[in-house]
Design a protein around this motif. Structure first.
Motif, PDB file in Angstrom:
ATOM      1  N   UNK A   1      19.900 -11.207   4.176  1.00  0.00           N
ATOM      2  CA  UNK A   1      20.990 -10.459   3.982  1.00  0.00           C
ATOM      3  C   UNK A   1      20.570  -8.901   3.755  1.00  0.00           C
ATOM      4  N   UNK A   2      19.141  -8.797   3.632  1.00  0.00           N
ATOM      5  CA  UNK A   2      18.729  -7.667   3.369  1.00  0.00           C
ATOM      6  C   UNK A   2      18.915  -6.546   4.520  1.00  0.00           C
ATOM      7  N   UNK A   3      19.290  -5.238   4.302  1.00  0.00           N
ATOM      8  CA  UNK A   3      19.753  -4.264   5.344  1.00  0.00           C
ATOM      9  C   UNK A   3      18.517  -3.343   5.442  1.00  0.00           C
ATOM     10  N   UNK A   4      17.641  -3.541   4.706  1.00  0.00           N
ATOM     11  CA  UNK A   4      16.123  -2.818   4.780  1.00  0.00           C
ATOM     12  C   UNK A   4      15.694  -2.970   6.158  1.00  0.00           C
ATOM     13  N   UNK A   5      15.477  -1.943   6.842  1.00  0.00           N
ATOM     14  CA  UNK A   5      14.654  -1.782   8.246  1.00  0.00           C
ATOM     15  C   UNK A   5      13.241  -2.010   7.822  1.00  0.00           C
ATOM     16  N   UNK A   6      12.808  -3.164   8.488  1.00  0.00           N
ATOM     17  CA  UNK A   6      11.059  -3.482   8.213  1.00  0.00           C
ATOM     18  C   UNK A   6      10.435  -2.618   9.395  1.00  0.00           C
ATOM     19  N   UNK A   7       9.488  -1.814   8.872  1.00  0.00           N
ATOM     20  CA  UNK A   7       8.536  -0.908   9.834  1.00  0.00           C
ATOM     21  C   UNK A   7       7.590  -2.068  10.444  1.00  0.00           C
ATOM     22  N   UNK A   8       6.720  -1.731  11.595  1.00  0.00           N
ATOM     23  CA  UNK A   8       5.858  -2.193  12.271  1.00  0.00           C
ATOM     24  C   UNK A   8       4.457  -2.551  11.285  1.00  0.00           C
ATOM     25  N   UNK A   9       3.616  -3.297  11.563  1.00  0.00           N
ATOM     26  CA  UNK A   9       2.546  -3.610  10.745  1.00  0.00           C
ATOM     27  C   UNK A   9       1.978  -2.487  10.370  1.00  0.00           C
ATOM     28  N   UNK A  10       1.715  -1.486  11.258  1.00  0.00           N
ATOM     29  CA  UNK A  10       0.847  -0.227  10.818  1.00  0.00           C
ATOM     30  C   UNK A  10       1.597   0.768  10.132  1.00  0.00           C
ATOM     31  N   UNK A  11       2.812   0.565   9.774  1.00  0.00           N
ATOM     32  CA  UNK A  11       3.773   1.422   9.296  1.00  0.00           C
ATOM     33  C   UNK A  11       3.727   1.426   8.004  1.00  0.00           C
ATOM     34  N   UNK A  12       4.251   2.299   7.028  1.00  0.00           N
ATOM     35  CA  UNK A  12       4.582   2.382   5.696  1.00  0.00           C
ATOM     36  C   UNK A  12       5.535   1.386   5.029  1.00  0.00           C
ATOM     37  N   UNK A  13       5.186   0.286   4.240  1.00  0.00           N
ATOM     38  CA  UNK A  13       5.740  -0.665   3.810  1.00  0.00           C
ATOM     39  C   UNK A  13       6.241  -0.325   2.175  1.00  0.00           C
TER      40      UNK A  13
ATOM     41  N   UNK B   1       0.871  -1.130  -0.079  1.00  0.00           N
ATOM     42  CA  UNK B   1       0.171   0.152  -0.018  1.00  0.00           C
ATOM     43  C   UNK B   1       1.008   1.178  -0.016  1.00  0.00           C
ATOM     44  N   UNK B   2       0.338   2.221  -0.554  1.00  0.00           N
ATOM     45  CA  UNK B   2       1.096   3.409  -0.759  1.00  0.00           C
ATOM     46  C   UNK B   2       0.301   4.275   0.040  1.00  0.00           C
ATOM     47  N   UNK B   3       0.765   5.418   0.536  1.00  0.00           N
ATOM     48  CA  UNK B   3      -0.027   6.333   1.328  1.00  0.00           C
ATOM     49  C   UNK B   3      -1.194   6.826   0.406  1.00  0.00           C
ATOM     50  N   UNK B   4      -0.838   7.105  -0.983  1.00  0.00           N
ATOM     51  CA  UNK B   4      -1.852   7.534  -1.971  1.00  0.00           C
ATOM     52  C   UNK B   4      -3.068   6.610  -2.003  1.00  0.00           C
ATOM     53  N   UNK B   5      -2.673   5.380  -2.230  1.00  0.00           N
ATOM     54  CA  UNK B   5      -3.960   4.361  -2.598  1.00  0.00           C
ATOM     55  C   UNK B   5      -4.905   4.438  -1.612  1.00  0.00           C
TER      56      UNK B   5
END
Lengths: 285, 392
Positions: B291-303, B105-109
């Protein structure tokens, strides 16, 4: 070359072209039937026909829910479309010879040619969104909009074919107008009406587009008219998308064969039944 | 003649009787239509949970859901492959209980939808599987060993390179004999999460040859005049298009490539570190997540900012992404939700990210790594019904 043999040649040429066109016209039907039977028949088993889909990747999963869903949808659609279409047909045949009747007839013909995906969108917005979820009811509403004009038109045509001498006889016996329409004209015209209903069932049984937007599809057996339901055309589409799994491929061909047999037997059944009944009706009259 | 007779013979009385009987029939069918569902509903005690969306996860979901019903006979989870776009739309309009999508989901959609506000319906994003996109090809004389990086792939897919024996491809593939044939690019004709992931990766190409056809579920293929395109629907369409036509290249979900027959050929892709060319597989895809360095947000965050593309590590495959299940944090906003259904739903979600993952490997899907499961657990614990939590 004499004039006569040239004319003979032209005759043969036209005949040959005619035969060629018939062969060309029959080719798609023959090749579809051949392919569906060739691929579908090996897939058919008691398990395939009776088990629900569940896990599509499991070779023991079946299309029982899709067969059940298609039959339920046909039943629900008939409940909605047949009474309305029948009465509309009676109205158009018996009272429709005026401006209003002609308008209705024209609009009915327009509706019959409507793209089914548009009817699906209509059912989506007035039933699915209103109720709040996908449901068998929404699918039945969409299909009944497709079925309605066919039933109306065939009912009207069949009733018009009833000879006016029968109406005159009823009138002479002092039978009321409404009673004549329901008990005499309708009974006489019932073969034609029945044919129309069965042909319209054959038409809606294979509809996919309106179902995509209304019934969603389901991996389980029927669980209520307000819940999603499966149908053979939807099953075939989903199986096609997942045809990398041999189980899905087999289900898809099996479902295609069942659907083709259903539609064909409806069409053939119409011919067989009406032939028998019309002789019966004639003997009684 | 008969039609004229009809007009003469029709009288006011029979017309009104006709209309009255019509009204009665309409009313009767209305009443029947109202009571039938009520009666049927009372008789059934089975809880049905409906979801729709991503076609990619459909085989996995159908296997997990059948397994769940086998051990919980009174709960049926019905998931249908409507496509990622439809999954987001149906979820947002709440006509399904959950959605599934390959593109987050993006903020816009959500923001564009007036019927969803942060107050009544916070959407939660739950990664439930991992997708990898394979670059499939059909080139005469080349069975395996084709190597590509994002820049060369972008040049091929937007038509900067149009011949298989172009020196740029040849330099990267020394030892491979490439024909002097025109490249046909096979792409998805439908809106697709696979196109979104693949175009995201193409967008990581060299700045000298930027990707110009948009990062989208429907890239702007018409924007290129040089490339020869073949446009086909679904993974099955693109896979068939590549297999049946010589000198083609296309992109297909790894899961589809691994489970289809006859076998397809697919390219090795330069890893994020730039050190080696890596073939896509379940192992190299899992490596990419781990190996991904991406920091994963919480479930209600912006993925929408989360990317697993070009992950570090010598044997990480580069074109990898999450696929997500979307649920509302407060389940009472979904029409038809009850306490019992909400409880069953949350129990199912817990199963989905735990035991359900056992189905993944044998269906050629990538099972969720432990770190992601931990985040999903925290997300599922925040789900409430009428403000009361359902899983402690």
């Amino acid at each position: 070359m004499s004039n006569r043999s040239f004319r003979k040649f032209k005759d043969r040429l036209a005949y040959g072209l005619g035969v060629l066109c018939v062969v060309l016209a029959m080719f798609p039907l023959a090749s579809i039937l051949f392919e569906v039977v060739r691929n579908g028949l090996p897939a058919i088993s008691v398990g395939l026909l009776t088990r629900p889909t569940g896990n599509i990747t499991d070779p023991s999963s079946g299309i029982g829910n899709a067969i059940e869903g298609t039959l339920i949808l046909i039943g629900m659609t008939c409940l909605i479309a047949v009474p309305i279409g029948l009465f509309a047909g009676i109205y158009l045949a018996e009272f429709g010879d005026n401006k209003f009747g002609r308008t209705i007839r024209f609009l009915n013909d327009v509706l019959a040619e409507f793209p089914s995906i548009v009817i699906g969108i209509l059912a989506f917005s007035i039933v699915v969104v209103a109720i709040g979820h996908f449901s068998a009811m929404a699918g039945a509403v969409a299909l009944s909009i497709i079925m309605l004009p066919i039933v109306t038109r065939t009912a009207e045509e069949s009733i018009k074919l009833v000879p006016s001498s029968i109406r005159d006889a009823a009138m002479a016996l002092g039978i009321r107008r409404w009673r004549t329409s329901l008990s005499i004209v309708l009974v006489t015209a019932k073969d034609g009406i029945l044919t129309g209903i069965m042909l319209s069932i054959a038409r809606i049984a294979g509809e996919t587009a309106p179902l995509l937007l209304t019934v969603l599809g389901s991996g389980f057996f029927f669980s209520g008219v307000d819940q999603p339901i499966d149908a053979l055309p939807l099953r075939i589409f989903t199986d096609y998308k997942n045809s990398n799994y041999p189980s899905a491929l087999a289900q898809g061909w099996g479902a295609a064969l069942v659907l083709v047999v259903l539609v064909l037997s409806l069409n053939l059944g119409v011919r067989f039944l009406t032939r028998g009944r019309s002789t019966f009706a004639r003997a009684r009259a | 003649m008969s039609s004229k007779d009809v007009v003469i013979r029709s009288t006011g009385i029979s017309k009104s009787i006709f209309i009255i009987s019509l009204v009665i029939v309409a009313a009767a069918s209305g009443v029947a239509g109202y009571f039938v569902p009520v009666l049927l509903k009372q008789s059934s005690s089975v809880i049905t949970i409906n979801g729709a969306g991503s076609s990619f996860v459909f085989p996995l979901m159908s296997a997990i859901n059948a397994n769940y019903t086998a051990s919980n006979p009174n709960v049926q989870v019905n998931y249908q492959s409507a496509g990622s776009g439809a999954g987001i739309t149906d979820f947002s309009t709440r006509i399904v209980d959950f959605g599934a999508t390959d593109a987050p989901l993006t903020g816009g959609s959500l923001g564009q939808r007036a019927n969803i506000t942060r107050d009544t319906g916070t959407p939660l994003t739950i990664p439930e599987s991992i997708g990898a996109v394979a670059i499939a090809f059909n080139v005469k004389g080349v069975a395996t060993g084709l190597k590509l990086n994002a820049t060369v792939a972008a040049m091929i897919f937007q038509g900067n390179i149009t011949q298989w024996n172009d020196p740029i491809i040849a330099n990267m593939n020394s030892g491979v004999t490439l024909p002097s044939s025109t490249i046909t690019v096979v792409h998805r004709s439908d809106s697709s999460g696979t196109s979104f992931i693949f175009s995201s990766w193409l967008n990581s190409s060299n700045a000298h040859y930027p990707w110009k056809l948009k990062v989208s579920k429907t890239p702007n293929w018409a924007g290129s005049t040089q490339a020869t395109y073949l446009s086909l629907p679904q993974n099955v369409g693109v896979a068939g298009g590549v297999q049946q036509n010589p000198n083609t290249i296309g992109y297909v979900e790894l899961n589809y490539v691994l489970s289809t027959t006859p076998q397809m050929y697919y390219a090795s892709v330069l890893n994020g570190a730039g050190s080696a060319y890596v073939l896509p597989s379940l192992t190299t895809s899992t490596n990419a997540v781990n190996n991904s360095t991406a920091s994963l947000p919480t479930g209600d965050g912006d993925w929408s900012k989360v990317t697993l593309l070009n992950a570090p590590g010598g044997s990480s495959y580069s074109i990898v992404s999450f696929t997500y299940v979307l649920v509302f944090k407060e389940l009472s906003v979904v029409p038809g939700m009850t306490q019992a259904k909400a409880q069953a739903f949350v129990n199912y979600l817990w199963f989905l990210v735990h035991s359900g993952q056992d189905q993944a490997t044998k269906l050629s899907f990538v099972a969720l790594p432990f770190a992601v499961v931990t985040i999903d657990e925290a997300t599922i614990r925040t789900i409430t019904y009428n403000s009361a939590t359902l899983h402690s």
